[in-house]
Design a protein around this motif. Structure first.
Motif, PDB file in Angstrom:
ATOM      1  N   LEU A  10      59.762 -49.589 -37.945  1.00 29.71           N
ATOM      2  CA  LEU A  10      60.484 -48.757 -38.909  1.00 29.71           C
ATOM      3  C   LEU A  10      62.000 -48.834 -38.735  1.00 29.71           C
ATOM      4  O   LEU A  10      62.745 -48.365 -39.603  1.00 29.71           O
ATOM      5  N   ARG A  11      62.472 -49.408 -37.639  1.00 30.58           N
ATOM      6  CA  ARG A  11      63.918 -49.571 -37.470  1.00 30.58           C
ATOM      7  C   ARG A  11      64.473 -50.679 -38.357  1.00 30.58           C
ATOM      8  O   ARG A  11      65.678 -50.747 -38.585  1.00 30.58           O
ATOM      9  N   ASP A  12      63.601 -51.551 -38.831  1.00 30.54           N
ATOM     10  CA  ASP A  12      64.069 -52.620 -39.718  1.00 30.54           C
ATOM     11  C   ASP A  12      64.427 -52.030 -41.080  1.00 30.54           C
ATOM     12  O   ASP A  12      63.601 -51.382 -41.738  1.00 30.54           O
ATOM     13  N   ASP A  13      65.663 -52.261 -41.515  1.00 29.84           N
ATOM     14  CA  ASP A  13      66.153 -51.635 -42.745  1.00 29.84           C
ATOM     15  C   ASP A  13      65.329 -52.035 -43.962  1.00 29.84           C
ATOM     16  O   ASP A  13      64.974 -51.190 -44.796  1.00 29.84           O
ATOM     17  N   THR A  32      56.024 -54.313 -29.224  1.00 25.53           N
ATOM     18  CA  THR A  32      56.225 -53.880 -30.601  1.00 25.53           C
ATOM     19  C   THR A  32      55.481 -52.567 -30.851  1.00 25.53           C
ATOM     20  O   THR A  32      54.316 -52.421 -30.481  1.00 25.53           O
ATOM     21  N   THR A  33      56.160 -51.619 -31.497  1.00 26.89           N
ATOM     22  CA  THR A  33      55.564 -50.324 -31.834  1.00 26.89           C
ATOM     23  C   THR A  33      55.844 -50.007 -33.292  1.00 26.89           C
ATOM     24  O   THR A  33      56.689 -50.655 -33.938  1.00 26.89           O
ATOM     25  N   TYR A  34      55.156 -48.992 -33.807  1.00 29.43           N
ATOM     26  CA  TYR A  34      55.437 -48.547 -35.173  1.00 29.43           C
ATOM     27  C   TYR A  34      56.893 -48.106 -35.311  1.00 29.43           C
ATOM     28  O   TYR A  34      57.544 -48.362 -36.328  1.00 29.43           O
ATOM     29  N   THR A  35      57.422 -47.456 -34.287  1.00 30.20           N
ATOM     30  CA  THR A  35      58.810 -46.993 -34.337  1.00 30.20           C
ATOM     31  C   THR A  35      59.774 -48.160 -34.448  1.00 30.20           C
ATOM     32  O   THR A  35      60.720 -48.128 -35.247  1.00 30.20           O
ATOM     33  N   SER A  36      59.525 -49.214 -33.681  1.00 34.22           N
ATOM     34  CA  SER A  36      60.418 -50.368 -33.743  1.00 34.22           C
ATOM     35  C   SER A  36      60.323 -51.069 -35.093  1.00 34.22           C
ATOM     36  O   SER A  36      61.316 -51.594 -35.610  1.00 34.22           O
ATOM     37  N   ARG A  49      61.781 -50.466 -43.813  1.00 36.60           N
ATOM     38  CA  ARG A  49      61.811 -49.016 -43.963  1.00 36.60           C
ATOM     39  C   ARG A  49      61.970 -48.606 -45.432  1.00 36.60           C
ATOM     40  O   ARG A  49      61.292 -47.699 -45.920  1.00 36.60           O
TER      41      ARG A  49
END
Length: 419
Positions: free
Chosen positions: A8-11, A2-6, A14
């Protein structure tokens, strides 16, 4: 991994992340502008301080009588209404020449709704992000919140100086309106958790009573309320402390900025680099890290202000302890009342952080500010000891559930820590 980028992919996350960050910017602008306008009208430091913090204590009433709404109205509608209410307050303050008492009463009335739509937001995040993604999401939100407050304070000073306090208030209203439109157009709809049964006030009281009677939930609430409150009380004394030490003008500002800097660093390091079990084990140590540096303020002779600022950065870093508590708190909650529970959590934070500065100020009337700061640090250290003891209780509870997950049915991350 798990990363910050992943995350933020959650609608859902985000949208909530972006709108809440924008709202914090707008709210900081409104609070500072109102405080300056009140001071200009009354020449009263006490009233200016009251204007700055008037939105804190009414949240306790809101959570007590309206908290159940967080689980009874569709979250998207509730969040949009919350942002529209904030925008309406800012517009009225900017456009209508209200007496000071009326302006303060208006802000206090709007604050009654804050626990409701904040509870809905946090419940949505808890539902959208599972496992360690939830903790990283809260970490990211904490970083953004600290940066937004710093940016909001700087922007407020510039805006008030260039366009005036009332126009700055209009700018704050625009920020809340954008957040409302963004939420309405982009946030996925979610269903209501449960239907209305009985009056909202009675249901709110019952729900809060159920949460507080649960020993594990109560400990988790207290460990998230008390350390930040003690440190906020210490922060409130930085101006008189700097003046009493004879520091140059502006040093108090550097001291106040140090804690948010440490908070950003702590969230990034603890949230991103440490595995969940290690975060949970470090909770008592990180709380101690908040309290211990405060003791240096009372040293004979007193360190120089750069050393004190460095100590406060360490204090801010310790705030990352919350990342080791949040999954345990989520997992301990009954699934049908998460919105109210998260509203109660945020209300307690705001109330405690509103009361402790007043208590610290009263103590500083009869003793040196440096000593009061050190006493508040010692109180924080005591909560670290309590947190260590409470961890055993949560470990036993999760073991009794047979799966390491919450016995109330919340989604688990395998968390084994509680407070």
């Amino acid at each position: 991994m798990t990363t910050y980028t992943s995350v933020l992919r959650d609608d859902t996350f985000r949208v909530l992340f972006g709108t809440r960050t924008l709202s914090i910017l707008a709210d900081t602008l409104r609070i500072v502008a109102l405080s300056l306008l009140v001071y200009a009208a009354t020449d009263s430091p006490a009233l200016a301080a009251l204007a700055y913090g008037i939105g804190f204590l009414p949240q306790l009433i809101g959570a007590s009588v309206l908290g159940a709404l967080a689980d009874r109205i569709r979250p998207r509608r509730l969040i949009v209404l919350g942002y529209l209410a904030e925008a309406a307050v800012a517009v009225v303050l900017a456009a209508v020449p209200l007496p000071v008492w009326a302006a303060l009463l208006l802000v206090a009335a709007a604050a009654l709704l804050t626990p409701v739509f904040m509870g809905a937001q946090n419940a949505l995040i808890a539902d959208a992000l599972t496992g360690d993604a939830y903790v990283l999401g809260r970490s990211l939100a904490g970083v953004a919140s600290s940066l937004a407050q710093l940016l909001g304070l700087a922007a407020a000073g510039v805006a008030v100086a260039t366009i005036g306090g009332r126009n700055a208030m209009f700018l704050a209203a625009l920020g809340h309106l954008i957040a409302a439109a963004w939420t309405r157009l982009s946030l996925p709809e979610a269903s209501v958790v449960r239907p209305v049964r009985g009056g909202i006030a009675a249901a709110s009281w019952r729900g809060n009573a159920v949460l507080v009677r649960d020993r594990t939930v109560r400990r988790l609430l207290l460990v998230q309320w008390l350390p930040p409150a003690f440190i906020t009380g210490a922060e409130a004394l930085m101006v008189p402390f700097a003046a009493q030490r004879g520091f140059a003008p502006g040093v108090a500002g550097w001291l106040l900025a140090a804690i948010p800097v440490g908070m950003v660093a702590g969230n990034l390091v603890v949230g991103r680099l440490l595995a969940p079990p290690r975060r949970e084990r470090l909770v008592p140590s990180l709380i101690a890290l908040m309290g211990l540096p405060c003791l240096v303020f009372a040293l004979p002779g007193g360190p120089s202000w750069p050393i004190l600022a460095a100590a406060l950065v360490v204090v801010g870093f310790g705030f990352a302890y919350a990342l080791g508590v949040q999954a345990a708190f989520r997992d301990a909650l009954p699934a049908e009342g998460r919105g109210q529970a998260f509203g109660l959590l945020s209300t307690g934070l705001m109330t405690a952080q509103g009361l402790l500065p007043a208590v610290a100020g009263l103590l500083a009337e009869s003793m040196r500010p440096a000593l009061v700061i050190a006493l508040l640090g010692a109180a924080t250290l005591l909560t670290a000891l309590t947190a260590r003891t409470a961890r055993t209780a949560w470990t036993a509870r999760t073991a009794a559930s047979g799966s390491g997950l919450a016995v109330h049915g919340g989604r688990g991350s395998g968390s084994s820590w509680g407070a």
